[in-house]
Design an enzyme around this catalytic site. Structure first.
Site: not given
Length: 353
Positions: A203, A244-246
């Protein structure tokens, strides 16, 4: 507007100065606190917004009530007439809000890494760890037992309550509030399956939080997998939310508790997301969308409006309400169908006879 110095009591005129409201009744009555309309005592100020509580108005013991012009005719005490009683209440309640006193300085138990830039006005509580290369602007307040990762930047007048964790390279704007237990920049859920086993996907992005954002207790915001996770200006996020990511959350969107937002989803500006809603990954939610509580969002929403989920997935709220009402009548419809089938069978038998 807040007073320069907290007092035990204020006149109604002091509390409402420059708020753009109209006073009816004794402007010099003394207010010592806020309360609910049904439980208020003399000295309290209350607000009336929900029609369900209007039944308590004439019997309230409050010294003043914040309400609309149409409701003011029934007010038995001093009235603060406002177009938006709840917002006026929020401004007045600030006079009675308690905050622990914070003085500039660094507790002797704090550990500070190399190459940090910490303004002289910053306050850092006990047993906090500040990693290398951290930048803390003027009037930042960091509570006890926080962990600030390498190269984190925090803007002026931002407050981190006790136990907040920011991972490396996090960027936080000015006038931000992070409640206890917030974790910013933890690894997103990136895993790839190969030959029957899961393998971690690095990540590499950051979390960037703009100005005037508030994030509630025990909420987590994952850093981006490649690009950054972005929380834009004025966003409000409740407790125990997973981002969550992004993910990108647009300006002035508000998200209630226990919502889960999967990776790479973009939520527009001025949206409202109800409690415990689940939003799938790689979706786009338009500006000015309201998602009701417990909804499951599995597809992109391109038009503003109110949305709820049901048997067939997310649909416009009015369509969902109609479908729900029809589901409640399914048993009656089934009985009618059976009766019609029986009647048709009897008619067929008579014809054949």
């Amino acid at each position: 507007m807040k007073p320069l110095q907290k007092k035990l009591q204020y006149s109604l005129a002091e509390l409402t100065q420059n708020l753009g409201v109209t006073l009816s009744g004794d402007a010099n009555c003394l207010i010592t606190g806020v309360a609910t309309i049904q439980n208020a005592q003399p000295g309290d100020i209350v607000f009336l917004m929900n029609p369900l509580y209007k039944k308590h108005l004439q019997k309230t013991k409050a010294s003043a009530v914040i309400l609309t012009e149409s409701d003011a005719v029934d007010c038995p005490c001093a009235a603060v007439i406002s177009r938006d009683p709840y917002f006026t209440y929020a401004q007045i309640a600030g006079f009675f809000e308690y905050h622990p006193k914070r003085q500039a300085g660094i507790h002797p138990t704090v550990i500070i890494g190399e190459g940090c830039e910490i303004d002289a006005t910053v306050s850092i509580g006990a047993y906090t760890t500040i990693a290398d290369g951290v930048k803390l602007a003027a009037n930042v307040v960091i509570g006890n037992h926080c962990t600030i990762g390498e190269l984190t930047e925090i803007g002026e007048n931002t407050r981190l309550d006790a136990g907040v964790v920011t991972y490396h390279r996090t960027k936080i704007g000015s006038h931000v509030l992070l409640a206890s237990g917030v974790v910013i920049g933890s690894e997103g859920f990136g895993i790839a399956k190969h030959k029957g086993a899961w393998h971690k996907v690095p990540q590499l992005g950051r979390v960037v939080i703009a100005d005037d954002v508030e994030i509630g207790a025990n909420t987590t915001v994952d850093r981006g997998a490649i690009e950054d996770t972005l929380i834009e200006k004025g966003v409000r996020i409740d407790n125990q939310v997973q981002i969550g990511h992004n993910v990108r959350i647009g300006e002035y969107t508000a998200i209630a508790g226990c919502v889960g937002i999967a990776g790479s989803t973009v939520i527009g500006k001025n949206c409202l997301v109800g409690g415990a809603a689940g939003i799938g990954g790689h979706l786009e939610i338009a500006d000015d969308v309201m998602i009701t509580g417990m909804s499951a969002i599995s597809r992109t929403i391109r038009d503003a409006g109110v949305y709820s989920s049901g048997v067939g997935g997310v649909v416009p709220n009015q369509e969902w309400r109609k479908t729900s009402a029809r589901v409640q009548r399914l048993e009656q419809l089934m009985q009618r169908v059976k009766a019609l089938e029986f009647a048709l069978e009897e008619l067929t038998e008579r014809k054949d006879a």
